[in-house]
Structures are given as structure tokens and as C-alpha cells.
Design a protein around this motif. Structure first.
Motif, PDB file in Angstrom:
ATOM      1  N   LYS A 145       7.616  72.138  23.154  1.00 57.35           N
ATOM      2  CA  LYS A 145       8.120  71.161  22.189  1.00 57.35           C
ATOM      3  C   LYS A 145       9.412  70.511  22.669  1.00 57.35           C
ATOM      4  CE  LYS A 145       7.849  71.769  17.497  1.00 57.35           C
ATOM      5  NZ  LYS A 145       8.183  72.187  16.116  1.00 57.35           N
ATOM      6  N   VAL A 146      10.310  71.304  23.237  1.00 58.47           N
ATOM      7  CA  VAL A 146      11.617  70.739  23.596  1.00 58.47           C
ATOM      8  C   VAL A 146      11.652  70.129  24.996  1.00 58.47           C
ATOM      9  CG1 VAL A 146      12.770  72.376  22.047  1.00 58.47           C
ATOM     10  CG2 VAL A 146      12.760  72.831  24.501  1.00 58.47           C
ATOM     11  N   LEU A 147      10.644  70.412  25.835  1.00 58.57           N
ATOM     12  CA  LEU A 147      10.734  69.942  27.231  1.00 58.57           C
ATOM     13  C   LEU A 147       9.641  68.964  27.649  1.00 58.57           C
ATOM     14  CD1 LEU A 147      11.684  73.309  28.955  1.00 58.57           C
ATOM     15  CD2 LEU A 147      13.144  71.265  28.791  1.00 58.57           C
ATOM     16  N   VAL A 148       8.492  69.027  27.021  1.00 60.29           N
ATOM     17  CA  VAL A 148       7.326  68.322  27.574  1.00 60.29           C
ATOM     18  C   VAL A 148       6.941  67.119  26.717  1.00 60.29           C
ATOM     19  CG1 VAL A 148       4.918  68.586  28.269  1.00 60.29           C
ATOM     20  CG2 VAL A 148       6.506  70.513  28.542  1.00 60.29           C
ATOM     21  N   GLY A 159      14.131  70.842  40.316  1.00 61.43           N
ATOM     22  CA  GLY A 159      14.667  70.617  38.966  1.00 61.43           C
ATOM     23  C   GLY A 159      13.657  70.833  37.848  1.00 61.43           C
ATOM     24  N   VAL A 160      12.832  71.866  38.009  1.00 59.52           N
ATOM     25  CA  VAL A 160      11.808  72.150  36.998  1.00 59.52           C
ATOM     26  C   VAL A 160      12.107  73.509  36.355  1.00 59.52           C
ATOM     27  CG1 VAL A 160       9.330  72.463  36.597  1.00 59.52           C
ATOM     28  CG2 VAL A 160      10.119  70.835  38.340  1.00 59.52           C
ATOM     29  N   ILE A 161      11.940  73.583  35.044  1.00 56.51           N
ATOM     30  CA  ILE A 161      12.211  74.829  34.310  1.00 56.51           C
ATOM     31  C   ILE A 161      11.050  75.818  34.500  1.00 56.51           C
ATOM     32  CG2 ILE A 161      12.604  75.826  32.002  1.00 56.51           C
ATOM     33  CD1 ILE A 161      14.887  74.030  32.775  1.00 56.51           C
ATOM     34  N   GLU A 208      21.352  79.399  37.572  1.00 54.84           N
ATOM     35  CA  GLU A 208      21.416  77.962  37.277  1.00 54.84           C
ATOM     36  C   GLU A 208      20.961  77.611  35.860  1.00 54.84           C
ATOM     37  OE1 GLU A 208      22.309  75.673  39.796  1.00 54.84           O
ATOM     38  OE2 GLU A 208      22.787  77.449  40.977  1.00 54.84           O
ATOM     39  N   GLY A 209      20.460  78.607  35.126  1.00 54.26           N
ATOM     40  CA  GLY A 209      19.961  78.322  33.776  1.00 54.26           C
ATOM     41  C   GLY A 209      18.640  77.594  33.778  1.00 54.26           C
ATOM     42  N   ILE A 210      17.772  77.928  34.742  1.00 50.49           N
ATOM     43  CA  ILE A 210      16.478  77.232  34.803  1.00 50.49           C
ATOM     44  C   ILE A 210      15.307  78.121  34.381  1.00 50.49           C
ATOM     45  CG2 ILE A 210      17.234  75.610  36.588  1.00 50.49           C
ATOM     46  CD1 ILE A 210      15.663  77.278  38.620  1.00 50.49           C
ATOM     47  N   ASN A 267      19.261  79.593  28.676  1.00 52.91           N
ATOM     48  CA  ASN A 267      20.556  78.924  28.591  1.00 52.91           C
ATOM     49  C   ASN A 267      20.811  78.418  27.165  1.00 52.91           C
ATOM     50  OD1 ASN A 267      22.058  76.101  28.695  1.00 52.91           O
ATOM     51  ND2 ASN A 267      22.801  77.324  30.418  1.00 52.91           N
ATOM     52  N   GLU A 312      22.003  75.785  25.905  1.00 50.48           N
ATOM     53  CA  GLU A 312      21.555  74.431  25.553  1.00 50.48           C
ATOM     54  C   GLU A 312      20.076  74.416  25.204  1.00 50.48           C
ATOM     55  OE1 GLU A 312      22.363  70.518  27.553  1.00 50.48           O
ATOM     56  OE2 GLU A 312      23.549  71.809  28.859  1.00 50.48           O
ATOM     57  N   LEU A 313      19.292  75.134  26.006  1.00 51.40           N
ATOM     58  CA  LEU A 313      17.856  75.233  25.738  1.00 51.40           C
ATOM     59  C   LEU A 313      17.595  75.931  24.412  1.00 51.40           C
ATOM     60  CD1 LEU A 313      16.673  76.242  29.325  1.00 51.40           C
ATOM     61  CD2 LEU A 313      15.837  74.239  28.080  1.00 51.40           C
TER      62      LEU A 313
END
Lengths: 394, 394
Positions: A110-113, A198-200, A226-228, A251, A253-254
Motif C-alpha cells: 500500500k505505501v510503496l507500490v 534503491g529497491v526495498i 541503510e533502512g531498506i 525504518n 519513515e516507512l
């Protein structure tokens, strides 16, 4: 009324596989298709005592609204446990309690895609996760699973090509359905690739505590500077799946965004069940219970593997899992895999056709998934002997 | 890591309103901003007895995986109750148990609303619902609320204009935040308009059992012969919000899709909490308890209305609600509404600025929402006297 459903839900069609599964849900069928914990693996006495105590001492907290982040004492308890036992979680991370680990997948997506963004996943993988990605209209790209985990060359190729990749989904321990555990080297490499592109990473670890043999391999999250990495853990396999308590550490923020997402989904996870888990972790013998269920599953795993070797040894190949709940068996190329599952079902043994775990219906697989946690020992013996006879028809 | 969040979650920004609410969450603030049931409204003894009994007699059912549709006995119990008491549900309908009524809104939107489709809602309305619509990138179109419910002329204009309208969202009883109950005539008209324009109605009825005065008005779902009404009911206000048990009754086709959606969200609602509700409905005095909490809220409502009249009578106007939890007070046009809320907060009384319930930040309202269920009687008296003094500053 002629209903017009959303595109996202229309993409989740009931499949031929579900029909096979439905046909095998009758009471007299041996359930190698399930994924339920063994009934003897529940700490029933603990839950009884804990629940009575909570409702005696603090009923209003248990029954009143909670906050979306989860019951604060439980968040602290899990954070401490995961840090001490697995080195998961840092000062930049936060934790929320979710309604099962399925909700971690839901919230991460929901929050990333965005629609048409790419989700990279081990292929085969957990059907529930794949359906959640589909429900957000994410585009699935599969990466093959070797006997030591995701194929890193293939992953790198995918990352080079797919500019809209947002998430890499992995079940590093005793993967569902393949049973494979990702090696330490591959975890390191996966982390580096994710960082480079740069991918979670969504590290889904529902079976982590169910190791039956071999050495513990560090979580990917434990090397995350790195918080990934979004880490997902669950109490479904060690305490109870019916209470639907899981958690995610990522992280801050996530986590803040996932909390906003959860507010719009179900406001919060029930407080009573969260309090039960907190009390169990703090004041009962959770570690002893984990050792007990490892014993239960080790015996069942050994029993089933022995019978695969004796009954199907010349017919199937498999990587023996070091834990988890599943064994992934490859049938000979000459065999019609779906037909094998149908004939097994007709003979009262339910197995899941491997295609259920693939990204797309046109993907090829010769595998079937067997579960050893749900059937009784007697069921395992009888079921494997039946499969030995079914084999003769192919 | 520079996170790139999805468009849908980026549209859910923390607002200035939340900051005001945060400032008023301290322990010494009088909570007119909340929406929690009164602690004395929980049937604590019942829950204690029921839970002990379930964990004694049937612990494995309570702890094992359940099905996404919900605990089958509870589905039957609620279906029967809703049919007998409210004539809600037909042979073409089905029911699923959800994780709070928030999840009904989530699932209805998930299965019906594509990005940029229109959701028509009473304006003002429940912020949790509005945020769910926003989280699917639905476009909100508000319809004014008169003292007898949604303005039907305005609704018809909107339906004529908005070809992508998919859902009409209404809280017909003691609406949040306006406190208004929709008249029987308007319910009939709403249903006819929805039928004419082929738009689904989501009838959200969390406060229906909390009627303090006046006559019961039939549910919109009770006149639904076309399968265009999704009914949402909840146990949050009569049993406990913390256990997160609610339900939806709608046409079988809609329910089947919502079940697929729920599978991808959280698999199922916890079984233990569903069993508690089922046992309570069948073998305890739920009706007696509902009468008891109506008495509790009637007294609190009367107390607060009396104090609004005596302390703010020349300052605010409001429609006295016949039930529910909220009173919606309109300030004079000359008053800066947000400033009033800030000054109230500085004086240790939390009220919610009406703008929180509007479709868009640029919408205008002079209203504030007061809750009477959460504060103690003493808190209501002290809080209203403080607001009487705050008034003098404007």
C-alpha cells in the motif's frame, strides 16, 4: 444489479487450483495441502491462564480502543526480543503490531507500490503474498529459487531491466513453498543489490523459529544500515494463527506511512490478543515452547521425508528443508503434474499443485507442495502410502 | 534512503488538525474530542465468563486458523438477529465478519472503486471513512446534511453530473459528526436515486443501537430488493471496540469479492474474539446491556445539551441528536473556528474542529464536534463551563 467491480479485484480470479483444493476439503481427506500448525503445538494452558488474568486485572484496556501502532508494552517487548536474539532493529527503526503477517505485506505494498510498479519475488512463492501484490495491480516478476535461495544473477538482471521495481519479496527461511533457506552469502548479496538499485526488501520470516536442523542464518534486516529492509515476523506459527498477531520492524519513515495505511484498513489490531502475546513473552516459557514445537515438527518432517524416499524415491526429487512446514517435490517431466494432484485428491490425499505458487498461470512447474504439520503421524504414513500407489498410475 | 512512497499513501497527509488533537491528548485534558465508549459501558463480567468457557471447552478452534468469511456460528447468529430485529438481509445476501467496521469501508472501496472513481459522501462525514476513500485515490464529492439527513436535491445533481460515481456513503443514524438521523422519506428517496443511477449505497450503522429518544427508522438495507445496499454493523459501541468485530451484509456477489479482498488484507478476523461475540449474543443478555448503555448515554447527552444551552446558548446552534455519541455545534460566522478550538485546547478542553470531517481542506465550516460518551459526568460539567469562558474571548 449488474455489478462493476474494480480492476484490482477483477484481477484476482478464483482459479482451477482452488477448485482442486475445494474438492479436497472434505473430512476424510488427508491434508497435505494445508499449512495449519499441529493442534498439539498450541500452548493452551498458558493462554487460558494469561487471558483470565488480563480480564481480571485490566479488562478496560483489553476492551477499549487501542492505538494503530499497537499495544505499547508489546511493541517494547518484541523490539527487545528481536534485538537481543536476532540483532533486528536499530535506533532508526520503529515497530507496529499488525493483524497477521499478511497485513505487513498489505501495508508495505500500500505505501510503496503504485499500479504497474514491479514487485520482484522468489518464484515459486507464497500465494497469499502474490495475491496481495495483484490486488494493488503490482506487476510480478519472478526470480528462480536455487537450493541455497534466490538466484542472484537472475535478480541482478531483473533489477537492471525493471526501472519501476519497488519491492523485492523474500521468505529467506524455509521458504513457502520451496522449503529452501537462503545462504548467508546470498543474503549479503541481495542486500547489496537492493541498495545499489534503491529497491526495498520485504523480509518475510513467519517460519524462522521453526528450525529443525542446521545453523541459524542471520536475518537480512540484521545487516541493514541503510533502512531498506522491512522485516515481518509473526506469532502464528509459535503461539496461534487464530489470534492474528504479527509485527513489522522497519525504518521510522516507512513505519509512519504504514501506520497511516493501517488506520485506513482496520484502525488497530485487537488489544486483548496483543496483551496475551505480551504476557506470554514476558512471563511464560516461550523459548521452552519453541523448543517443544521444533521437536514436534522435526519428527513429522523426518517421518514424511523417510516416506517420500521409500514410497516415491525413484519418482520425485526435493531439497530437504531445515525447518518450516513444507516439502516441495518435483515430479518427472513426463508426468502431468495437475493430473497427479487430481488423482491424489480422488484417492483422498490433498496436495497443492505447484502452479498455485507461480507468478503467472502460464509459468511452468513440475512441483507439488506437501505439508507435514497439519496431518497426524498416522495420516502422514497413510497418505504417503497412497501417493506411492498413485505414482504407479503415471 | 530517499523513500518513494505510493501516490495513494502520499495523498494521506498528516494535517494541522492532527496537531491540535495531539496537543490535547495529555492526561489532564477533558476529552470532548474522543469517540470512545464510556468504560462503564463494557460488559466486563460477561466477557470474563465467556472467554474462560471458550478456552476451557474449545481452545483449538479459538487458536487455529479460521476462514476469511468469519466464524460460521457467528455469521448465522448475526444474520438471524439482523433479519428478525431490522429486516436486514435476504436470500440473495451473504455476511462476512470483519476486523471492525473500518474494514467494511476498506473492502467495499477495494472491490468497487478504481482510482479517480467518485465516492459520494455526506459532508461532513467520518474522517476514517474519508481517509479510506482517499487511500484508494477515490475522488470525494460531498453532499450537504440537513436536519433530516443528506440533501436529496444536491445528491441528485451530483449523480447526474458524476458519471464515475461508484459508491454513496451514508451514516443514517446519529451521523458522525453531525448527529443527524436521516428520515424514512429520505432513505426511500436515496435508495430510489441509487437504483436509478446504478450506484451502490454503503450504509454504515455503528451507532444504530444507541438510540436515546425518538422512533426507530428502518434501515435502507431493509428495503433493498435490488442488491444495491452494503450494510455495515459493528459491536464496537455495544460490546467493545478493542476486540474489533464488525460485519457486513450484502448481495452474495459483492460479499464473494469482499472475501477475496479480505483474504489479501488480513486473511481472517481473530477467531477468539468472534467466538466471544457469538456466545454473548446467544447466551447472555445483550438486549439488556443495550438498554443499559442507552441509559448511560441518554444521561450524558442530556447533561451536555443542558450545559450547551446554559453556557453557550447564545453562541452556538445545534440539532439535538436522538442518539449516538456526538453533538455538532455551529459557531457564529464572526468567530474563527480553528482559533476557538486552539483556545479551548489551551484551556484543557479538547474539541474537534469541523474541518477534519470535510471532503477538502478548502471546504468551509463553522462547526466543532463534541463527544459526550468519553468524559465523566464531572468532566462534562467542568469542560462546558470552561467553554463558556472561552466563548467570552470571541
Amino acid at each position: 444489479m449488474d455489478y462493476k467491480f474494480s480492476d484490482r479485484i477483477s484481477s484476482l480470479k478464483p482459479s482451477a487450483i482452488r477448485e482442486i483444493l475445494k474438492a479436497t476439503s472434505a473430512g476424510d481427506v488427508i491434508p497435505f495441502a494445508a499449512g495449519n500448525p499441529a493442534p498439539e503445538a498450541f500452548p493452551v494452558d498458558d493462554v487460558r491462564k494469561i487471558t483470565a488474568e488480563i480480564l481480571e486485572k485490566d479488562p478496560i484496556t483489553a476492551l477499549q480502543y487501542g492505538i494503530s501502532e499497537g499495544y505499547t508494552p508489546l511493541r517494547s517487548t518484541i523490539s527487545k526480543y528481536m534485538k537481543e536474539k536476532y540483532n533486528v532493529g536499530s535506533e532508526d527503526d520503529d515497530i507496529i503490531i499488525t493483524s497477521g503477517a499478511q497485513q505487513v505485506i498489505d501495508l508495505a505494498t500500500k505505501v510503496l507500490v503504485n499500479e504497474d510498479d514491479v514487485v520482484i519475488s522468489e518464484s515459486p512463492s507464497f500465494i497469499g503474498a502474490l495475491n496481495t501484490y495483484r490486488s494493488y495491480k503490482g506487476r510480478l516478476v519472478g526470480v528462480d529459487v536455487d537450493s541455497d535461495g534466490m538466484n542472484m544473477e537472475m535478480l541482478e538482471e531483473v533489477l537492471k531491466k525493471e526501472k519501476r521495481a519497488k519491492l523485492i519479496y523474500t521468505i529467506p527461511n524455509f521458504q513457502n513453498p520451496s522449503g529452501v533457506t537462503m545462504s548467508r552469502e546470498k543474503r549479503q548479496r541481495l542486500y547489496e543489490l537492493a541498495k545499489e538499485y534503491g529497491v526495498i526488501i520485504l523480509e518475510d520470516n513467519p517460519y524462522g523459529e521453526l528450525r529443525c536442523s542446521g545453523e541459524n542464518v542471520p536475518c537480512i534486516k540484521s545487516i541493514d544500515t541503510e533502512g531498506i529492509v522491512i522485516y515481518s515476523g509473526s506469532f502464528s506459527k509459535i503461539l496461534s494463527p487464530g489470534i492474528r498477531v504479527a509485527f513489522t520492524i522497519a525504518n521510522k519513515e516507512l513505519i509512519a506511512k504504514m501506520t497511516v495505511g493501517k488506520q485506513a484498513s482496520d484502525v488497530h489490531t485487537p488489544v486483548l490478543t496483543q496483551m496475551i502475546v505480551n504476557e506470554w513473552m514476558n512471563n511464560y516459557d516461550m523459548e521452552g515452547h519453541i523448543l517443544k514445537i521444533r521437536d514436534i515438527y522435526r519428527k513429522k518432517l523426518e517421518l514424511m521425508c523417510g516416506l517420500i524416499d521409500s514410497e516415491l524415491g525413484d519418482f520425485v526429487t526435493y531439497v530437504k528443508p531445515e525447518g518450516g512446514l513444507f516439502i516441495w517435490c518435483k515430479l518427472p517431466d513426463s508426468v502431468n503434474m495437475l493430473k497427479f494432484c487430481s488423482v491424489a485428491a480422488e484417492n483422498k490425499v490433498a496436495v497443492v499443485p505447484g502452479i498455485a505458487f507461480m507468478m503467472y498461470p502460464e509459468d511452468k512447474t513440475q512441483c507439488v507442495r506437501l505439508n507435514f504439520s497439519t496431518p497426524t503421524d498416522d495420516g502422514i504414513v497413510r497418505g504417503m502410502k497412497i501417493l506411492g500407489k498413485v505414482k504407479e498410475m503415471f
